[in-house]
Structures are given as C-alpha cells and as structure tokens.
Design an enzyme around this catalytic site. Structure first.
Site, PDB file in Angstrom:
ATOM      1  N   ASP A  22       0.919  -1.050  -0.057  1.00 22.51           N
ATOM      2  CA  ASP A  22       0.059  -0.027  -0.152  1.00 22.51           C
ATOM      3  C   ASP A  22       0.870   1.257   0.038  1.00 22.51           C
ATOM      4  OD1 ASP A  22      -1.834   2.071   0.465  1.00 22.51           O
ATOM      5  OD2 ASP A  22      -2.554   1.281   2.397  1.00 22.51           O
ATOM      6  N   VAL A  23       0.960   1.838  -1.006  1.00 20.99           N
ATOM      7  CA  VAL A  23       1.834   3.075  -1.202  1.00 20.99           C
ATOM      8  C   VAL A  23       1.451   4.172  -0.326  1.00 20.99           C
ATOM      9  CG1 VAL A  23       2.502   2.332  -3.828  1.00 20.99           C
ATOM     10  CG2 VAL A  23       0.849   4.223  -3.415  1.00 20.99           C
ATOM     11  N   TYR A  69      -9.005  13.788 -10.935  1.00 19.54           N
ATOM     12  CA  TYR A  69      -8.000  12.634 -11.419  1.00 19.54           C
ATOM     13  C   TYR A  69      -6.622  13.401 -11.781  1.00 19.54           C
ATOM     14  CZ  TYR A  69      -5.493   9.302 -14.277  1.00 19.54           C
ATOM     15  OH  TYR A  69      -4.397   8.456 -14.980  1.00 19.54           O
ATOM     16  N   THR A 108      -6.967   5.099 -10.767  1.00 15.69           N
ATOM     17  CA  THR A 108      -6.971   5.517 -12.348  1.00 15.69           C
ATOM     18  C   THR A 108      -8.650   5.703 -12.757  1.00 15.69           C
ATOM     19  OG1 THR A 108      -6.953   3.249 -12.895  1.00 15.69           O
ATOM     20  CG2 THR A 108      -4.973   4.328 -13.164  1.00 15.69           C
TER      21      THR A 108
END
Length: 283
Positions: free
Chosen positions: A36-37, A125, A62
């Site tokens: 999990d970044v 986004y 995304t």
C-alpha cells in the site's frame, strides 16, 4: 541494478515487470496487495527489504469518473503515495520513475503538449496526478523522472482496444466518439521506454511516453475492426456530448516527445504500427 515495480498487477505494471524479467534484470514486483503506497511504514519496509536502485511506480488511482466524488481517496494514492516513495528513494539514493497522465493538461490545445507545457488539470484525477508529479520532482530534483502517458491498451487488463474487439463480435454497428484526439499507446512500448530511462542515470525530469501521430477514438475503433478483417464502416462517429460523464474528457490529449531525442533515446513509432505489432498478444 535492482529494480522495484509498484502496482505490478496493473496493465502497465505487468508489462514493465515482464520486460525487466525478459532482460534478466534483478527485479521485484509488488501488487496493490503486496504494498500500500499510502502506508509510510510499508513503503519504508519495502525499500529496506528490497534495496532498489530504480523504482518504477505504476501504482495509481485510475478511476477517472469515481475520482470526482472521491478526490481524497484518489489524492492518497496519486499524491501521497508518490511523495512517500520519493522521500524513501531520496533517503537511500534510489531513482524513481513515476507514471503520470495527459489529464494534468486542460485538453483544449491544438498542438502537442510539450514536456514543459504548463499543467492545468480540469478533473479530480488530473489534479491528484499533478500533486504526485510535483512531489516526485520536489524530493528528487536531479534523479526523479515523471513519465506521462495516455490512451493505454495492453494484453493484461480491460481497455478500449480489447472492448472494441469484443463488441465487433456482438454488434452490427456501434457509435464511437470522434471529437476527442489523442495517441493510442501500447503498454509494452511504454514498458520498454521506462526500462530505457531506468538505465540512463543522466535522464531526469519529465518525459512523455505515447505513440506518435494522433487519432480519435473512432479512428482507433475503425483500425481495430480493420485488423480483425471486419468492415470499419460499421463504426459510426458520434460526439462526446452524447456520452456525458462525471469527469470531462480532454478534447485534445496529444503529447510531444522532444526530450527523448534530446537524450539520444528511442523515438516513438506511429500508433498504427504499434497497434499492428500488439494485435497478436491482444487476440
């Protein structure tokens, strides 16, 4: 060199990992489940365990339309995640190649966006991806790389090209948007460019990794039909207005590629040639 690929389960991450393995590179791929970044402790542990010389960050939120209603969630992955990776890379002398998008631009241009063009995102986004770009370049001003790409298709995920291949079998005709222009881009080509960048420690800053030329979605769909041996005339042009979405789509997403030539690296091939080369793996 030791490579680490985050988001390795995604369409692009899968191809980056495959390209590095084909080159017999020492590489570890971590999927969303593996890393999990947005978890600072997990990021630190990944760097400590794998000691990468080069990190390719393919992890991203995304879902363009969902981001409009969940911008904080998108920001965590697209903004905070790259910041944590960049700080960990800076502390250990690693390089970071971070994937970004054409959505950082307004999408109302008439000429290809250069790498140094001023961003002006119009969607949640795009805004969150721009935060990630800035975080990487701020923490790694001489070793960080931002690679913008767009209109991706590949063999290992859902995408427009594979959808058109399916719909050709299911429908007699279909309407496809003809007032958005961009560059259809094969993930395997982007993977090759990323590996080339990773092997060039003198390359830093922003690069654009898309195919050359430009097309509308309708053009792309017709080319898919042509390669399938079907009548391209079955694809009928329509307008963006007929398919309203929560996030506005860029009318013009064509990116310039001048910095590749500046470093003497491979220049992009035409999108039609790339699609033809990709087709066997897509089928």
């Amino acid at each position: 060199m030791r490579w680490l690929v985050t988001g390795a389960g995604g369409m692009l991450g899968h191809d980056v990992l495959g390209r590095l393995r084909a080159d017999r590179a020492e590489v570890v791929g971590l999927t969303r489940t593996d890393l999990d970044v947005t978890d600072a402790a997990a990021v630190e542990l990944a760097f400590t365990e794998h000691r990468p010389d080069v990190v390719v960050n393919c992890a991203a939120y995304t879902a363009v339309d969902d981001a409009e209603a969940h911008e904080e969630d998108a920001l965590a992955i697209n903004g905070d995640g790259p910041r944590l990776l960049a700080r960990a890379a800076a502390a250990r002398g690693s390089r970071l190649l971070h994937i970004s998008t054409d959505y950082v631009f307004a999408g109302d241009g008439t000429e290809p966006y250069a790498e140094d063009a001023k961003p002006a995102p119009r969607t949640a986004y795009g805004r969150t991806k721009l935060v990630g770009e800035e975080a990487v370049l701020d923490a790694l001003p001489t070793t960080g790389v931002v690679v913008r790409t767009a209109w991706l298709y590949g063999a290992h995920g859902s995408n427009f090209v594979r959808t058109m291949m399916r719909l050709e079998k299911e429908r007699d005709t279909l309407e496809v948007v003809a007032d958005q222009r961009g560059q259809p881009t094969w993930t395997a080509d982007v993977a090759a460019r990323l590996v080339e960048l990773g092997n060039r420690p003198d390359a830093a800053g922003i690069f654009h990794a898309t195919s050359a030329g430009e097309a509308t979605w309708c053009d792309l769909a017709r080319e898919v039909f042509q390669l399938l041996g079907a009548d391209p005339g079955r694809v009928r042009p329509t307008t963006t207005e007929k398919f309203p979405r929560p996030a506005p789509r860029p009318a013009y997403s064509v990116l310039g590629h001048d910095r590749w030539a500046d470093f003497g690296m491979t220049t992009a091939c035409d999108w039609r040639d790339a699609l033809r080369d990709a087709f066997p793996s897509l089928r």
